[in-house]
Design a protein around this motif. Structure first.
Motif, short mmCIF file in Angstrom:
data_model
loop_
_atom_site.label_atom_id
_atom_site.label_comp_id
_atom_site.label_asym_id
_atom_site.label_seq_id
_atom_site.Cartn_x
_atom_site.Cartn_y
_atom_site.Cartn_z
N ALA A 119 0.86 -1.19 0.00
CA ALA A 119 0.00 0.00 0.00
C ALA A 119 0.89 1.23 0.00
N GLY A 120 0.41 2.32 -0.60
CA GLY A 120 1.17 3.56 -0.59
C GLY A 120 2.25 3.63 -1.64
N GLU A 121 3.28 4.42 -1.36
CA GLU A 121 4.35 4.67 -2.33
C GLU A 121 5.69 4.73 -1.61
N PRO A 122 6.81 4.71 -2.37
CA PRO A 122 8.14 4.75 -1.74
C PRO A 122 8.41 6.09 -1.06
N GLN A 128 9.72 10.91 6.25
CA GLN A 128 8.75 9.95 5.71
C GLN A 128 9.18 8.55 6.16
N ILE A 129 8.21 7.66 6.29
CA ILE A 129 8.52 6.34 6.83
C ILE A 129 7.64 5.28 6.18
N LEU A 130 8.22 4.10 6.02
CA LEU A 130 7.47 2.92 5.62
C LEU A 130 7.28 2.05 6.85
N ILE A 131 6.11 1.51 7.04
CA ILE A 131 5.88 0.61 8.18
C ILE A 131 5.51 -0.77 7.68
N VAL A 143 -1.77 4.49 5.52
CA VAL A 143 -1.00 5.42 4.70
C VAL A 143 -1.58 6.82 4.85
N GLY A 144 -0.67 7.79 5.06
CA GLY A 144 -1.09 9.18 5.22
C GLY A 144 -1.14 9.65 6.66
N GLN A 145 -1.17 8.70 7.61
CA GLN A 145 -1.21 9.09 9.02
C GLN A 145 0.20 9.37 9.54
N THR A 146 0.28 9.93 10.74
CA THR A 146 1.57 10.24 11.35
C THR A 146 2.02 9.10 12.25
N PHE A 147 3.34 9.04 12.46
CA PHE A 147 3.93 7.99 13.30
C PHE A 147 5.01 8.63 14.15
N VAL A 156 3.53 8.37 7.40
CA VAL A 156 3.52 7.03 6.82
C VAL A 156 3.15 7.16 5.34
N VAL A 157 4.11 6.83 4.46
CA VAL A 157 3.85 6.93 3.02
C VAL A 157 3.59 5.57 2.39
N GLY A 158 3.92 4.49 3.10
CA GLY A 158 3.71 3.17 2.52
C GLY A 158 3.72 2.08 3.58
#
Length: 426
Positions: A119-122, A128-131, A143-147, A156-158
């Motif tokens: 889900a999401g993008e690189p 920016q972070i991937l989880i 995706v789109g929320q804060t972490f 969270v971008v992906g």
């Protein structure tokens, strides 16, 4: 006849079965956790995309390694080197997950492709972070929320998935952000090196060692290292715990079987009088002991699997200590259970075989067995009341005391191992 004899003392038999099952369950569950812990970290630090891994010389594990970033820049200039990716590994303590793994990756490197987006993008910029998929579930993030990580807010971008629970229960950020987060300015934990021609791997490995041998160690993909030896120690938790289970369970089994012998003194005397040989009496007692151990072992395996599955429901455990079962774990559990039966039944069986038919038939049910002159001498020094009552069955009392002592030792050893792990990864 063996099962019938055991069922005559239902409560004692069930308690003994439970004692064996708990010991075997501990071996199964902790062996599975140890295997999951070791194999998880092995997958994190080994990747099929890299031909060589370069870390700090003499560092026990790559997670505590530290190498200057300039070394990677110079390795890139060697003939035959296709790409070099620096990696930062960090652990963050969070309320939801005490040991949350964060990887810092070069966004333009080859190893970032290891994290398959679902889900999401690189990542394209700072903060920016991937989880991982497990992180998204446990933290209820999309995706789109804060972490929030180390008091810094990331977007969270992906969401990615690798198939390794440790990675899927963690997060990935850019190498620059990770260096700032974990105070590793111009430093990385290790480098992943990709070679243009696989036939040149050994040649380039030697070139790196000859130029930076005093600073780094070079590991070929699949090569055994000190880190693997450390992981093998975690895998051996099951055998270590098995020794305690063998001692505690064996003493408990011995106590139960001794009680059987004491209470069936007249019965054993009758059997000897009607022609039963010593070997047959030993076979009966040992058969009862082994039957208890097999049933308790089977129950323990099921209980261990259940405990592992239950523990994985906790977010803090799911990613770091995911249980992994191997045939060795189950074979180990059954062997320990059988050894419990042999250890616990051997002495009572021998004592039963030594009973003389006439003396055994004269004895009252529950009569104590002479444990030797040393026991009598020691008994004279004990006061009346509770101590005197305990010393009426000196063998059983000593077996029980030994079991309690070994059980306490087991708890102390387990706490010491846990404290050691916390010190290593904290």
């Amino acid at each position: 006849m063996i099962l019938k004899n055991l069922w005559r003392r239902k409560t004692r038999t069930l308690l003994t079965l439970l004692g064996i099952a708990v010991g075997v369950a501990a071996v199964v569950a902790l062996s599975a956790f140890g295997e999951g812990f070791a194999s998880g970290f092995e997958r994190v630090f080994s990747t099929s995309e890299a031909d060589l891994t370069v870390g700090q010389k003499d560092a026990i594990m790559l997670m505590i390694s530290s190498v200057d970033e300039s070394v990677g820049d110079e390795i890139k200039t060697l003939p035959g080197v296709q790409a070099v990716n620096g990696v930062v590994f960090g652990m963050v303590q969070m309320p939801e997950a005490p040991y949350f793994i964060v990887m810092g990756e070069d966004l333009r490197g080859f190893s970032i492709q290891h994290y398959r987006l679902v889900a999401g993008e690189p990542i394209t910029g700072r903060k920016q972070i991937l989880i991982g998929k497990i992180t998204a579930k446990n933290f209820r993030k999309e995706v789109g929320q804060t972490f929030l990580l180390n008091d810094v807010t990331y977007r969270v971008v992906g969401i990615y998935e690798t198939g390794t629970s440790m990675e899927d229960g963690g997060a990935v950020m850019s190498l620059d952000d990770a260096q700032r987060t974990f105070d590793k300015r111009r430093q990385v934990n290790y480098f992943k090196v990709k070679i243009e021609d696989p036939r040149q791997i050994d040649q380039i490995k030697k070139a790196i060692e000859s130029q930076w041998g005093s600073e780094v160690t070079v590991i070929r993909s699949g090569e055994a290292t000190k880190q693997d030896e450390m992981f093998d120690l975690y895998r051996s938790f099951g055998w270590f715990l098995g020794v305690f289970a063998l001692l505690v369970g064996g003493l408990g089994m011995m106590n139960t079987m001794l009680m059987n012998v004491f209470e069936r003194t007249r019965e054993i005397g009758v059997l000897r009088a009607v022609g039963w040989s010593k070997r047959r009496v030993i076979g009966m007692i040992m058969g009862e002991s082994l039957a208890l151990s097999i049933l308790g072992g089977a129950l323990g395996v099921l209980l261990g699997i259940g405990l592992t599955s239950l523990a994985r429901l906790a977010p803090a455990v799911e990613s770091l200590l995911s249980g992994v079962y191997t045939p060795t774990i189950f074979v180990q559990a059954i062997v320990i259970a059988l050894l419990l039966g042999m250890v616990g039944g051997l002495y009572p069986a021998w004592r039963a075989a030594q009973l003389q038919p006439v003396e055994a038939m004269r004895a009252e049910s529950g009569a104590s067995i002479n444990s030797g002159w040393l026991m009598k001498v020691m008994a004279k020094f004990l006061a009346g009341g509770a101590l005197r009552n305990l010393w009426r069955r000196p063998t059983r009392t000593l077996v029980t005391i030994s079991g309690i002592g070994i059980g306490v030792g087991f708890i102390v050893a387990l706490m010491a191992m846990s404290a050691g792990m916390l010190l290593t990864f904290g």
